[in-house]
Design a protein around this motif. Structure first.
Motif, mmCIF file in Angstrom:
data_model
loop_
_atom_site.group_PDB
_atom_site.id
_atom_site.type_symbol
_atom_site.label_atom_id
_atom_site.label_comp_id
_atom_site.label_asym_id
_atom_site.label_seq_id
_atom_site.Cartn_x
_atom_site.Cartn_y
_atom_site.Cartn_z
ATOM 1 N N ALA A 1 -1.195 9.164 1.132
ATOM 2 C CA ALA A 1 -0.755 10.439 0.568
ATOM 3 C C ALA A 1 0.765 10.522 0.559
ATOM 4 C CB ALA A 1 -1.349 11.592 1.360
ATOM 5 N N ASP A 2 1.421 10.056 1.631
ATOM 6 C CA ASP A 2 2.880 10.068 1.676
ATOM 7 C C ASP A 2 3.483 9.174 0.594
ATOM 8 O OD1 ASP A 2 2.860 11.830 3.780
ATOM 9 O OD2 ASP A 2 3.264 10.308 5.321
ATOM 10 N N ALA A 3 2.875 8.002 0.381
ATOM 11 C CA ALA A 3 3.387 7.093 -0.651
ATOM 12 C C ALA A 3 3.262 7.722 -2.034
ATOM 13 C CB ALA A 3 2.635 5.769 -0.604
ATOM 14 N N LEU A 4 2.147 8.392 -2.280
ATOM 15 C CA LEU A 4 1.953 9.016 -3.587
ATOM 16 C C LEU A 4 2.869 10.223 -3.771
ATOM 17 C CD1 LEU A 4 -1.912 8.780 -3.943
ATOM 18 C CD2 LEU A 4 -0.175 7.416 -5.092
ATOM 19 N N THR A 5 3.099 11.020 -2.724
ATOM 20 C CA THR A 5 3.986 12.173 -2.870
ATOM 21 C C THR A 5 5.433 11.734 -3.047
ATOM 22 O OG1 THR A 5 4.135 12.404 -0.468
ATOM 23 C CG2 THR A 5 2.521 13.781 -1.611
ATOM 24 N N SER B 1 8.904 2.702 -7.003
ATOM 25 C CA SER B 1 8.277 1.718 -6.129
ATOM 26 C C SER B 1 7.108 2.309 -5.356
ATOM 27 C CB SER B 1 9.317 1.179 -5.158
ATOM 28 O OG SER B 1 9.784 2.227 -4.336
ATOM 29 N N GLY B 2 6.729 3.540 -5.616
ATOM 30 C CA GLY B 2 5.612 4.149 -4.903
ATOM 31 C C GLY B 2 4.306 3.420 -5.139
ATOM 32 N N PHE B 3 4.092 2.944 -6.349
ATOM 33 C CA PHE B 3 2.861 2.223 -6.662
ATOM 34 C C PHE B 3 2.803 0.896 -5.914
ATOM 35 C CE2 PHE B 3 0.305 -0.665 -9.306
ATOM 36 C CZ PHE B 3 -0.904 0.022 -9.247
ATOM 37 N N LEU B 4 3.943 0.205 -5.816
ATOM 38 C CA LEU B 4 3.989 -1.050 -5.069
ATOM 39 C C LEU B 4 3.685 -0.810 -3.600
ATOM 40 C CD1 LEU B 4 4.617 -4.087 -4.993
ATOM 41 C CD2 LEU B 4 6.998 -3.469 -4.576
ATOM 42 N N ASP B 5 4.279 0.237 -3.023
ATOM 43 C CA ASP B 5 3.995 0.594 -1.632
ATOM 44 C C ASP B 5 2.511 0.886 -1.455
ATOM 45 O OD1 ASP B 5 6.665 0.349 -1.066
ATOM 46 O OD2 ASP B 5 7.078 2.493 -1.224
ATOM 47 N N PHE B 6 1.939 1.627 -2.367
ATOM 48 C CA PHE B 6 0.518 1.979 -2.306
ATOM 49 C C PHE B 6 -0.354 0.716 -2.338
ATOM 50 C CE2 PHE B 6 -3.414 3.051 -4.613
ATOM 51 C CZ PHE B 6 -3.957 3.943 -3.704
ATOM 52 N N CYS B 7 -0.041 -0.215 -3.241
ATOM 53 C CA CYS B 7 -0.827 -1.454 -3.343
ATOM 54 C C CYS B 7 -0.708 -2.287 -2.071
ATOM 55 C CB CYS B 7 -0.363 -2.278 -4.536
ATOM 56 S SG CYS B 7 -0.779 -1.538 -6.113
ATOM 57 N N LEU B 8 0.500 -2.376 -1.517
ATOM 58 C CA LEU B 8 0.681 -3.141 -0.289
ATOM 59 C C LEU B 8 -0.085 -2.521 0.876
ATOM 60 C CD1 LEU B 8 4.459 -4.092 -0.494
ATOM 61 C CD2 LEU B 8 2.498 -5.608 -0.730
ATOM 62 N N ILE B 9 -0.132 -1.208 0.939
ATOM 63 C CA ILE B 9 -0.868 -0.534 2.013
ATOM 64 C C ILE B 9 -2.359 -0.789 1.862
ATOM 65 C CG2 ILE B 9 -1.498 1.751 2.909
ATOM 66 C CD1 ILE B 9 1.432 2.559 2.241
ATOM 67 N N ILE B 10 -2.877 -0.732 0.649
ATOM 68 C CA ILE B 10 -4.301 -0.999 0.425
ATOM 69 C C ILE B 10 -4.641 -2.439 0.809
ATOM 70 C CG2 ILE B 10 -6.098 -1.198 -1.341
ATOM 71 C CD1 ILE B 10 -5.410 1.659 -0.573
ATOM 72 N N ILE C 1 -2.620 -11.331 11.320
ATOM 73 C CA ILE C 1 -1.295 -11.926 11.131
ATOM 74 C C ILE C 1 -0.777 -11.617 9.726
ATOM 75 C CG2 ILE C 1 -0.026 -14.101 11.013
ATOM 76 C CD1 ILE C 1 -1.906 -15.134 13.213
ATOM 77 N N LEU C 2 -1.633 -11.776 8.723
ATOM 78 C CA LEU C 2 -1.215 -11.442 7.358
ATOM 79 C C LEU C 2 -0.928 -9.947 7.223
ATOM 80 C CD1 LEU C 2 -3.671 -13.641 5.278
ATOM 81 C CD2 LEU C 2 -1.238 -13.998 5.622
ATOM 82 N N ALA C 3 -1.727 -9.119 7.906
ATOM 83 C CA ALA C 3 -1.501 -7.680 7.845
ATOM 84 C C ALA C 3 -0.163 -7.310 8.474
ATOM 85 C CB ALA C 3 -2.634 -6.941 8.552
ATOM 86 N N ILE C 4 0.191 -7.953 9.588
ATOM 87 C CA ILE C 4 1.481 -7.683 10.237
ATOM 88 C C ILE C 4 2.624 -8.099 9.321
ATOM 89 C CG2 ILE C 4 2.969 -8.396 12.157
ATOM 90 C CD1 ILE C 4 0.395 -8.490 13.865
ATOM 91 N N ILE C 5 2.464 -9.230 8.648
ATOM 92 C CA ILE C 5 3.503 -9.678 7.710
ATOM 93 C C ILE C 5 3.663 -8.670 6.572
ATOM 94 C CG2 ILE C 5 4.061 -11.462 6.002
ATOM 95 C CD1 ILE C 5 2.739 -13.480 7.947
ATOM 96 N N LEU C 6 2.544 -8.165 6.050
ATOM 97 C CA LEU C 6 2.629 -7.168 4.977
ATOM 98 C C LEU C 6 3.233 -5.856 5.464
ATOM 99 C CD1 LEU C 6 -0.554 -7.588 2.795
ATOM 100 C CD2 LEU C 6 1.805 -7.759 2.098
ATOM 101 N N ILE C 7 2.931 -5.455 6.698
ATOM 102 C CA ILE C 7 3.532 -4.238 7.249
ATOM 103 C C ILE C 7 5.039 -4.406 7.335
ATOM 104 C CG2 ILE C 7 3.731 -2.842 9.348
ATOM 105 C CD1 ILE C 7 0.694 -3.259 9.704
ATOM 106 N N CYS C 8 5.505 -5.579 7.776
ATOM 107 C CA CYS C 8 6.950 -5.847 7.815
ATOM 108 C C CYS C 8 7.544 -5.815 6.408
ATOM 109 C CB CYS C 8 7.220 -7.187 8.480
ATOM 110 S SG CYS C 8 6.790 -7.236 10.221
ATOM 111 N N LEU C 9 6.814 -6.356 5.442
ATOM 112 C CA LEU C 9 7.276 -6.355 4.058
ATOM 113 C C LEU C 9 7.393 -4.929 3.516
ATOM 114 C CD1 LEU C 9 7.970 -8.088 1.561
ATOM 115 C CD2 LEU C 9 5.578 -7.987 0.954
ATOM 116 N N ILE C 10 6.421 -4.089 3.846
ATOM 117 C CA ILE C 10 6.473 -2.683 3.417
ATOM 118 C C ILE C 10 7.681 -1.997 4.028
ATOM 119 C CG2 ILE C 10 5.309 -0.444 3.574
ATOM 120 C CD1 ILE C 10 2.647 -2.021 3.498
#
Length: 136
Positions: free
Chosen positions: A66-70, A91-100, A112-121
């Motif tokens: 919800a925060d990414a979309l707002t 870039s809200g859509f990119l953030d949303f896709c990375l979170i999903i 491990i991949l999830a932690i890498i994506l969290i760092c990327l976000i």
């Protein structure tokens, strides 16, 4: 993002909490004196301590989405056509896709991949804020 655990949303549990839980809380509050006050949690100290730690160290997935979309909507409404160059998109859509994708990886036990994506976000959000502050 200093917290580490993403909570998995469950439609069944959220509906149960919304409807059944509301009625049972209302009933208990009318029957049991002191039910629903802040000090009532200490009747079960282990549960209270566990819940307090869990909710401070985890992230609500629905809130993040919800925060990414707002943020995307705020950027679109606050910027005028003269401030935005034609090649740039929000870039809200990119953030949303990375979170999903991160939530899917966490449900499949690929931490491990999830932690890498969290760092990327986080890196993406920080760089976006830096670029916005430089433009102002």
């Amino acid at each position: 993002m200093s917290r580490g655990i993403l909570r998995k949303p469950s439609i069944k549990k959220s509906l149960a909490a919304k409807y059944k839980g509301a009625y049972t809380r209302k009933l208990k509050k009318s029957l049991i004196p002191g039910y629903g006050t802040k000090t009532a949690g200490w009747l079960h100290p282990k549960r209270k301590l566990y819940n307090k730690i869990y909710y401070r160290t985890s992230i609500d997935t629905k809130k993040v989405i919800a925060d990414a979309l707002t943020k995307k909507n705020e950027r679109n409404t606050s910027s005028t056509s003269s401030n935005v160059s034609p090649g740039k998109t929000s870039s809200g859509f990119l953030d949303f896709c990375l979170i999903i994708i991160t939530a899917i990886l966490l449900t499949n036990r690929h931490t491990i991949l999830a932690i890498i994506l969290i760092c990327l976000i986080g890196w993406h959000v920080i760089n976006g804020e830096k670029q916005e502050s430089e433009q102002k």
